[in-house]
Design an enzyme around this catalytic site. Sequence first.
Site, PDB file in Angstrom:
ATOM      1  CG  ASP A  74      -0.118  -0.051   2.531  1.00 13.58           C
ATOM      2  OD1 ASP A  74       0.809  -0.885   2.602  1.00 13.58           O
ATOM      3  OD2 ASP A  74      -0.411   0.719   3.458  1.00 13.58           O
ATOM      4  CD  GLU A  75      -1.190   4.630   2.839  1.00 16.98           C
ATOM      5  OE1 GLU A  75      -2.135   5.401   3.058  1.00 16.98           O
ATOM      6  OE2 GLU A  75      -0.491   4.158   3.740  1.00 16.98           O
ATOM      7  CB  ALA A  76       4.509   1.849  -2.895  1.00 13.54           C
TER       8      ALA A  76
END
Length: 531
Positions: free
Chosen positions: A342-344
């Site tokens: 997530d949220e890379a």
Amino acid sequence: MRRRNTMTRLLATAALGLPLVLAGAPAVAAPSTPVRQLGAVIPAPVETRPDARGTFTLRPHTVVRTSPGSAAAWRVGRQLAETLRPATGYPLPVLPVAATPLSEIALVIGGADARVGREGYQLDVTRRAVTIRANTEAGLFAGTQTLRQLLPARIEAPDRQRVTWTVPGGRIVDYPRFAYRGAMLDVARHFHNVDEINAYVDLLSQYKINYLHLHLTDDQGWRLQIDSWPRLTTVGGGPGTGVDGVGPGYLTKADYKAVVAYAAARHITVIPEIDMPGHTNAAQSAYAELNCDGVAPPPRTDIEVGYSSLCISDELTYKFVEDVIREVAEITPGPFLHIGGDEAHATTDEEYRTFMDRVLPLVGKYGKRASGWHEINQVDPPADVVSQFWGTRTTNADLAEAVARGNKVIMSPANKTYIDMKYDANTRLGLKWAGYIEVSDAYGWDPAQRVTGVGEDAILGVEAPLWSETLRSLDDIEYMAFPRLPAIAELGWSPAAGHDWESFRGRLGQQAPRWRQQGVDFYPSPQVPWV
Ligand code: TNX
């Protein structure tokens, strides 16, 4: 008034030719004199047929009888007796025999309604006996959790109570809608130790949750011992780690195995999450060589997200990842290993794909099935990869395409299931980026109607994630999880056709005396008629 609503629903159901489903009728008695009804259970049972002549009374001489020769039934019988002894003070011997003429609670493998499957059960209550029949140990265990809720609330007291221990008569046939009913606990932002995790497991198991997802690593801390990279925990889980620097600690492998075993005894499978390629500052701060520039960043104790990334172009990154996956897989008996994803935001799309194309096969190499947050669908993962949808919107093209290719989904829409969100503006704990989530919000949605192109067949189940940026103690965990966790549990277990807010809030109100006996710190939502 409520009684008439129930009647109306019943008639409508009968008119549709569906089986009579009394999905936990709301309390009709005044709150001060709760009348326990056969269906007044969370999650609501599939089918309930009350029989007023069949009230059972647990007595000093009642026995717990288990299928002869079944170690599974005997284990559940022992657990049940241990649960019922403190408050009743009765001996409740566990007898693996075929029959008794005595007052008994019988736990029987086989002979249940054909619909109960692998996790369901049939529960029959007559004047002489409570009989739980199931095909598996998990099914029997689920039946005993229902039985707990059918006994007076003071059954949860830690010491002897003077109560007539009645169980309402009739038959319940019950089984889950979804195979996956999960809860996630973030032990990275603030560490929570074995006792706290196990206490949460105890509560989850009462609501037929069967997966515990542990978010073990993040920017602020690394919380699982990895022998080949020891500084992950000695530094990344050491003093000063966690949000505001006040959440230090980590699970040794022995601790982790203890949690896995404790959960397994309650029919809960642990899913470890190692978040990557972002959310990795704790690891990169412990090992300079995990950074493209070879410089270790300072530890982070704030709650920003999206700034960290493993070095995608460096071979050492993949040695690190493989070491971690191998060691985590070794101590994880469950089928899933969650690799985050997530949220890379510090990783380009191309880098993200490069990374996942190399890492996803490593999970399979060590015998596990990969799961990840829904961003993972960007890389068109193989069909056995499970994604966890956390978005707040009702469309997601990558997710719908993945589903069309055959990938399965776990539903955790943040504005419904993120139980770290505040209940309202006055909630002391929690965040609010996905909005306030009152009990009716957590309950009022259908996992199979949520995202376009993601229907019932694509959905493995639901999960309530509990992120711990603001949560330090078990009390904090309980306050955010209760009463929303039972709402998500019901969405995961009970048939969609029976979902009914009026019924649910009535049954929820009746849980309060149980939580008080158990010392569960819960949010007394004004939406619920608390007993
Ligand atoms: C989003 S949603 C996160 C977490 C935070 C959480 C706080 C997702 C997969 N990541 O990193 O802890 O919001 O609510």
